[in-house]
Design an enzyme around this catalytic site. Structure first.
Site, short mmCIF file in Angstrom:
data_model
loop_
_atom_site.label_atom_id
_atom_site.label_comp_id
_atom_site.label_asym_id
_atom_site.label_seq_id
_atom_site.Cartn_x
_atom_site.Cartn_y
_atom_site.Cartn_z
CD GLU A 80 -3.00 -1.01 0.20
OE1 GLU A 80 -3.11 0.05 -0.45
OE2 GLU A 80 -3.73 -2.00 0.03
NE ARG A 90 -18.10 -2.88 2.13
CZ ARG A 90 -18.27 -4.20 2.31
NH1 ARG A 90 -19.46 -4.68 2.54
NH2 ARG A 90 -17.24 -5.02 2.23
CB CYS A 143 -6.17 -2.80 6.60
SG CYS A 143 -6.34 -4.55 6.96
CG HIS A 166 -4.64 -4.93 1.93
ND1 HIS A 166 -4.89 -3.57 1.87
CD2 HIS A 166 -5.40 -5.41 2.96
CE1 HIS A 166 -5.77 -3.25 2.83
NE2 HIS A 166 -6.08 -4.34 3.50
N1 PCA Z 1 -8.38 -6.80 6.52
C1 PCA Z 1 -9.26 -5.73 6.91
C2 PCA Z 1 -9.10 -5.60 8.40
C3 PCA Z 1 -8.36 -6.79 8.85
C4 PCA Z 1 -7.90 -7.45 7.62
O1 PCA Z 1 -7.17 -8.45 7.57
C5 PCA Z 1 -8.97 -4.44 6.14
O2 PCA Z 1 -8.48 -4.50 4.99
O3 PCA Z 1 -9.24 -3.36 6.66
#
Ligand code: PCA
Length: 212
Positions: A80, A90, A143, A166
């Protein structure tokens, strides 16, 4: 001694597993150094996760912080590039908290860029044979909040670099019809990204932007 803080997340949204937490646990088991690796699986809670990450940074004074989370539906691993100062959930987090249109941190900047070499990390994941692309949005859920927290906590500290990765669903546990990668590939890509985050200080000027 170089110290790394590496975090994943617990399951959320009714899932039984979270590949980010599983991959972080596996990478920590396989870690051979030479850096000290501090790893933890964070709760999917706005308040709890950010408090815990701030505490880990205070306690260990790491050189590198890499937080990892699941982005269900993505096809590859996605470093990211930016965290925005917005919590707009959401779905509720694992405590039932569902902030809407709130800043992650009051009176903080609108956004922070990752201070890790995100393009070099993307290239390193791909070179390890694992699908990868650069992402320009970590969303507005836990996240993004954790990434923003890490960058706010380390802003101005030239000796601590921080960012977020991610990952897609693991094939072993993916819902039907949703893109996924074998967990072992996720771990391999994560290892390549982390090695680059540690070793590379200046990002590589590769193409990585998007047209829309
Ligand atoms: N993904 C979520 C929160 C925890 C996770 O593993 C996110 O992308 O916010």
């Amino acid at each position: 001694m170089t110290t790394i803080v590496l975090t994943g997340f617990e399951p959320f949204a009714g899932d039984a597993t979270n590949p980010s937490g599983d991959a972080v646990r596996l990478l920590a088991e396989r870690w051979a150094g030479p850096e000290t690796l501090v790893s933890e699986v964070l709760p999917v809670e706005f308040a709890g996760a950010s408090a815990r990450l701030r505490a880990l940074i205070r306690e260990h004074s790491p050189d590198v912080v890499l937080a990892v989370g699941l982005a269900g539906g993505r096809t590859g691993l996605t470093p990211e590039r930016v965290a925005i100062n917005l919590a707009d959930a959401r779905i509720p987090d694992n405590t039932g908290d569902q902030p809407l249109d709130r800043p992650s941190v009051a009176d903080a900047p609108a956004a922070y860029f990752a201070t890790l070499p995100v393009k070099a990390m993307t290239a390193a994941i791909a070179a390890a044979g694992v699908p990868a692309s650069l992402s320009h949005s970590a969303g507005t859920f836990v996240c993004n909040h954790v990434m923003f927290t890490a960058l706010h906590a380390t802003a101005g500290a030239d000796d601590i670099r921080a960012g977020f990765l991610h990952v897609p669903y693991a094939s072993e546990d993916a819902p039907d019809g949703v893109s996924s990668l074998p967990l072992d590939d996720i771990v391999r890509g994560l290892a390549a990204a982390l090695r680059t985050a540690i070793d590379v200080r200046e990002d590589t000027p590769l193409p990585g932007g998007t047209l829309h």
